[in-house]
Design a protein around this motif. Structure first.
Motif, PDB file in Angstrom:
ATOM      1  N   GLU A 218       0.831  -1.206   0.000  1.00 51.80           N
ATOM      2  CA  GLU A 218       0.000   0.000   0.000  1.00 51.80           C
ATOM      3  C   GLU A 218       0.865   1.255   0.000  1.00 51.80           C
ATOM      4  OE1 GLU A 218      -3.664   2.004   2.577  1.00 51.80           O
ATOM      5  OE2 GLU A 218      -2.905   0.010   3.095  1.00 51.80           O
ATOM      6  N   ARG A 219       1.923   1.258   0.808  1.00 54.31           N
ATOM      7  CA  ARG A 219       2.828   2.409   0.837  1.00 54.31           C
ATOM      8  C   ARG A 219       3.473   2.643  -0.523  1.00 54.31           C
ATOM      9  NH1 ARG A 219       6.539   1.951   6.319  1.00 54.31           N
ATOM     10  NH2 ARG A 219       4.905   1.353   7.795  1.00 54.31           N
ATOM     11  N   MET A 220       3.777   1.560  -1.222  1.00 51.16           N
ATOM     12  CA  MET A 220       4.445   1.645  -2.515  1.00 51.16           C
ATOM     13  C   MET A 220       3.479   1.918  -3.667  1.00 51.16           C
ATOM     14  SD  MET A 220       6.909  -1.674  -1.878  1.00 51.16           S
ATOM     15  CE  MET A 220       7.689  -1.668  -3.502  1.00 51.16           C
ATOM     16  N   GLY A 221       2.171   1.884  -3.363  1.00 54.85           N
ATOM     17  CA  GLY A 221       1.178   2.066  -4.416  1.00 54.85           C
ATOM     18  C   GLY A 221       1.076   0.871  -5.344  1.00 54.85           C
ATOM     19  N   GLU A 222       1.381  -0.314  -4.831  1.00 50.92           N
ATOM     20  CA  GLU A 222       1.384  -1.532  -5.633  1.00 50.92           C
ATOM     21  C   GLU A 222       0.244  -2.452  -5.209  1.00 50.92           C
ATOM     22  OE1 GLU A 222       3.491  -2.324  -8.047  1.00 50.92           O
ATOM     23  OE2 GLU A 222       5.297  -1.107  -7.746  1.00 50.92           O
ATOM     24  N   GLN A 223      -0.186  -3.297  -6.130  1.00 52.33           N
ATOM     25  CA  GLN A 223      -1.155  -4.336  -5.806  1.00 52.33           C
ATOM     26  C   GLN A 223      -0.410  -5.481  -5.134  1.00 52.33           C
ATOM     27  OE1 GLN A 223      -2.028  -7.636  -6.967  1.00 52.33           O
ATOM     28  NE2 GLN A 223      -3.830  -7.512  -5.611  1.00 52.33           N
ATOM     29  N   ALA A 224      -0.847  -5.869  -3.943  1.00 50.73           N
ATOM     30  CA  ALA A 224      -0.059  -6.780  -3.116  1.00 50.73           C
ATOM     31  C   ALA A 224       0.237  -8.110  -3.812  1.00 50.73           C
ATOM     32  CB  ALA A 224      -0.774  -7.026  -1.784  1.00 50.73           C
ATOM     33  N   GLY A 225      -0.751  -8.701  -4.468  1.00 50.53           N
ATOM     34  CA  GLY A 225      -0.547  -9.990  -5.105  1.00 50.53           C
ATOM     35  C   GLY A 225       0.482  -9.926  -6.215  1.00 50.53           C
ATOM     36  N   GLU A 226       0.407  -8.898  -7.039  1.00 50.29           N
ATOM     37  CA  GLU A 226       1.359  -8.773  -8.145  1.00 50.29           C
ATOM     38  C   GLU A 226       2.758  -8.471  -7.626  1.00 50.29           C
ATOM     39  OE1 GLU A 226       0.699  -9.521 -11.334  1.00 50.29           O
ATOM     40  OE2 GLU A 226      -1.217 -10.145 -10.453  1.00 50.29           O
ATOM     41  N   LEU A 227       2.848  -7.653  -6.598  1.00 44.37           N
ATOM     42  CA  LEU A 227       4.160  -7.358  -6.015  1.00 44.37           C
ATOM     43  C   LEU A 227       4.775  -8.615  -5.422  1.00 44.37           C
ATOM     44  CD1 LEU A 227       6.335  -5.284  -5.178  1.00 44.37           C
ATOM     45  CD2 LEU A 227       5.011  -4.893  -3.071  1.00 44.37           C
ATOM     46  N   TRP A 228       3.970  -9.407  -4.711  1.00 42.10           N
ATOM     47  CA  TRP A 228       4.478 -10.641  -4.109  1.00 42.10           C
ATOM     48  C   TRP A 228       5.015 -11.587  -5.179  1.00 42.10           C
ATOM     49  CZ3 TRP A 228       2.882 -15.856  -4.323  1.00 42.10           C
ATOM     50  CH2 TRP A 228       3.509 -16.687  -3.380  1.00 42.10           C
ATOM     51  N   LYS A 229       4.248 -11.797  -6.246  1.00 36.25           N
ATOM     52  CA  LYS A 229       4.694 -12.697  -7.305  1.00 36.25           C
ATOM     53  C   LYS A 229       5.986 -12.199  -7.943  1.00 36.25           C
ATOM     54  CE  LYS A 229       0.440 -12.778  -9.017  1.00 36.25           C
ATOM     55  NZ  LYS A 229      -0.695 -13.031  -9.935  1.00 36.25           N
ATOM     56  N   SER A 230       6.102 -10.908  -8.134  1.00 36.02           N
ATOM     57  CA  SER A 230       7.309 -10.346  -8.730  1.00 36.02           C
ATOM     58  C   SER A 230       8.523 -10.560  -7.836  1.00 36.02           C
ATOM     59  CB  SER A 230       7.101  -8.847  -8.993  1.00 36.02           C
ATOM     60  OG  SER A 230       8.306  -8.235  -9.388  1.00 36.02           O
ATOM     61  N   LEU A 231       8.372 -10.311  -6.544  1.00 37.99           N
ATOM     62  CA  LEU A 231       9.499 -10.425  -5.617  1.00 37.99           C
ATOM     63  C   LEU A 231       9.898 -11.884  -5.399  1.00 37.99           C
ATOM     64  CD1 LEU A 231       8.436  -7.712  -3.028  1.00 37.99           C
ATOM     65  CD2 LEU A 231      10.376  -7.588  -4.610  1.00 37.99           C
ATOM     66  N   VAL A 232       8.916 -12.767  -5.320  1.00 36.36           N
ATOM     67  CA  VAL A 232       9.233 -14.189  -5.138  1.00 36.36           C
ATOM     68  C   VAL A 232       9.962 -14.713  -6.373  1.00 36.36           C
ATOM     69  CG1 VAL A 232       8.250 -16.498  -4.878  1.00 36.36           C
ATOM     70  CG2 VAL A 232       7.394 -14.610  -3.490  1.00 36.36           C
ATOM     71  N   SER A 233       9.506 -14.325  -7.561  1.00 39.25           N
ATOM     72  CA  SER A 233      10.167 -14.764  -8.785  1.00 39.25           C
ATOM     73  C   SER A 233      11.610 -14.275  -8.843  1.00 39.25           C
ATOM     74  CB  SER A 233       9.396 -14.256 -10.011  1.00 39.25           C
ATOM     75  OG  SER A 233       8.103 -14.802 -10.054  1.00 39.25           O
ATOM     76  N   ARG A 234      11.854 -13.109  -8.275  1.00 35.00           N
ATOM     77  CA  ARG A 234      13.198 -12.533  -8.320  1.00 35.00           C
ATOM     78  C   ARG A 234      14.117 -13.099  -7.247  1.00 35.00           C
ATOM     79  NH1 ARG A 234      14.636  -6.033  -7.877  1.00 35.00           N
ATOM     80  NH2 ARG A 234      16.903  -6.269  -7.940  1.00 35.00           N
ATOM     81  N   TYR A 235      13.597 -13.288  -6.022  1.00 35.37           N
ATOM     82  CA  TYR A 235      14.472 -13.587  -4.888  1.00 35.37           C
ATOM     83  C   TYR A 235      14.407 -15.022  -4.370  1.00 35.37           C
ATOM     84  CZ  TYR A 235      15.417  -8.587  -4.429  1.00 35.37           C
ATOM     85  OH  TYR A 235      15.819  -7.301  -4.647  1.00 35.37           O
ATOM     86  N   PHE A 236      13.366 -15.771  -4.716  1.00 32.40           N
ATOM     87  CA  PHE A 236      13.256 -17.140  -4.213  1.00 32.40           C
ATOM     88  C   PHE A 236      13.721 -18.095  -5.298  1.00 32.40           C
ATOM     89  CE2 PHE A 236      10.626 -21.020  -3.356  1.00 32.40           C
ATOM     90  CZ  PHE A 236      11.333 -21.408  -2.224  1.00 32.40           C
ATOM     91  N   HIS A 237      14.712 -18.920  -4.975  1.00 35.25           N
ATOM     92  CA  HIS A 237      15.335 -19.761  -5.988  1.00 35.25           C
ATOM     93  C   HIS A 237      14.802 -21.190  -5.986  1.00 35.25           C
ATOM     94  CE1 HIS A 237      17.851 -16.343  -6.560  1.00 35.25           C
ATOM     95  NE2 HIS A 237      18.388 -16.443  -5.350  1.00 35.25           N
ATOM     96  N   GLY A 238      13.840 -21.458  -5.130  1.00 34.53           N
ATOM     97  CA  GLY A 238      13.210 -22.765  -5.125  1.00 34.53           C
ATOM     98  C   GLY A 238      11.892 -22.726  -5.880  1.00 34.53           C
ATOM     99  N   GLN A 239      11.017 -23.660  -5.564  1.00 37.99           N
ATOM    100  CA  GLN A 239       9.705 -23.736  -6.192  1.00 37.99           C
ATOM    101  C   GLN A 239       8.611 -23.584  -5.147  1.00 37.99           C
ATOM    102  OE1 GLN A 239      10.146 -27.645  -8.137  1.00 37.99           O
ATOM    103  NE2 GLN A 239       9.938 -26.603 -10.098  1.00 37.99           N
ATOM    104  N   VAL A 240       7.568 -22.853  -5.506  1.00 37.48           N
ATOM    105  CA  VAL A 240       6.345 -22.815  -4.709  1.00 37.48           C
ATOM    106  C   VAL A 240       5.484 -23.956  -5.233  1.00 37.48           C
ATOM    107  CG1 VAL A 240       4.317 -21.451  -4.061  1.00 37.48           C
ATOM    108  CG2 VAL A 240       6.527 -20.313  -4.426  1.00 37.48           C
ATOM    109  N   LYS A 241       5.408 -25.044  -4.451  1.00 35.93           N
ATOM    110  CA  LYS A 241       4.805 -26.255  -5.010  1.00 35.93           C
ATOM    111  C   LYS A 241       3.825 -26.893  -4.033  1.00 35.93           C
ATOM    112  CE  LYS A 241       8.836 -28.946  -3.538  1.00 35.93           C
ATOM    113  NZ  LYS A 241       9.951 -29.815  -3.983  1.00 35.93           N
ATOM    114  N   PRO A 242       2.795 -27.562  -4.582  1.00 35.57           N
ATOM    115  CA  PRO A 242       1.863 -28.302  -3.730  1.00 35.57           C
ATOM    116  C   PRO A 242       2.516 -29.566  -3.209  1.00 35.57           C
ATOM    117  CG  PRO A 242       1.348 -28.617  -6.073  1.00 35.57           C
ATOM    118  CD  PRO A 242       2.472 -27.635  -6.000  1.00 35.57           C
TER     119      PRO A 242
END
Length: 263
Positions: A218-242
């Protein structure tokens, strides 16, 4: 002159003795709650926290494979691995509060010091359980990859929140119920109760992360879901998996639409 919260947190982070780190962390959380520490950030957090002489820390590819089945060695390896996760989680929570608290505010500090105190208590329970099996924390090698997520996100609180509570800790919500079932089936009721306590606390920890991440977005003026997906794709080197523990994740503030988009 009143000691500062930053100095107190750094002292706990730099502590190398296992038992002392646990006790110091819980004292920092108590002192903060009682108003004994000034909201001031006059020292920097370390790049790497203090580490005990044991366990030997290995990169993921060098870790010995845990044997499946119900052998005593396999059970000890499981509890040792769980204890190590909780021990590193103490430092992750302390660093979160100390590194980003000045910008994020008092409630952020309070929330993550509570997380740190909980993780210290979890570690103490697991180490005590290990000792009832004739072992102890440090008796086996441990994974050295857990701190890397903190190191890579040390300049960005949104990235830290996205990866540590909302991916790494959320994964614990998925796998812990299966571990509880396995431990209980092996006749270890005390171990199952410890893991149930940890699971309940971890839901709250993930919720802290999700709530503060939403504030960041909210402070950044970003949509939380899209920001989360962007940051996880950039910084998390594993897989988000079921498989995902949807009910626990929902209780922690994570919607299914959020994480299945990256699964």
């Amino acid at each position: 002159m009143q000691p500062t919260i930053a100095a107190a947190i750094r002292g706990a982070l730099m502590e190398r003795d296992v038992r002392t780190k646990v006790m110091t962390t819980r004292k920092v959380a108590r002192d903060w709650q009682r108003g004994k520490l000034a909201f001031a950030f006059d020292v920097e957090m370390p790049e790497t926290p203090g580490r005990p002489d044991a366990p030997e820390l290995l990169m993921p590819g060098r870790m010995p494979k845990r044997r499946k089945g119900g052998s005593e060695r396999g059970r000890i390896a499981l509890w040792h691995a769980l204890a190590h996760i909780e021990f590193v989680a103490i430092d992750l929570a302390l660093d979160m509060a100390g590194r980003f608290g000045a910008a994020m505010g008092r409630q952020f500090v309070s929330d993550f010091l509570k997380v740190a105190a909980d993780e210290a208590m979890h570690f103490a329970l697991l180490d005590r359980h290990l000792r009832t099996s004739g072992s102890h924390y440090g008796a086996l090698p441990a994974h050295d990859g857990l701190w890397s997520a903190a190191h890579e996100t040390r300049h960005d609180v949104a990235a830290r929140l996205a990866v540590v509570p909302m991916v790494l800790e959320a994964r614990g919500l998925d796998v812990t119920p299966m571990t509880i079932d396995r431990v209980r089936a092996a006749g270890d009721e005390r171990g199952a109760q410890i893991l149930e306590r940890i699971l309940d606390d971890e839901i709250a920890h993930v919720r802290f992360g999700a709530n503060h991440f939403a504030d960041c977005a909210e402070r950044m003026g970003e949509q939380a879901g899209e920001l989360w997906k962007s940051l996880v794709s950039r910084y998390f080197h594993g897989q988000v998996k079921p498989p995902f523990n949807d009910s626990a994740r929902l209780a922690a503030g994570l919607s299914r639409d959020l994480y299945t988009a990256l699964a």
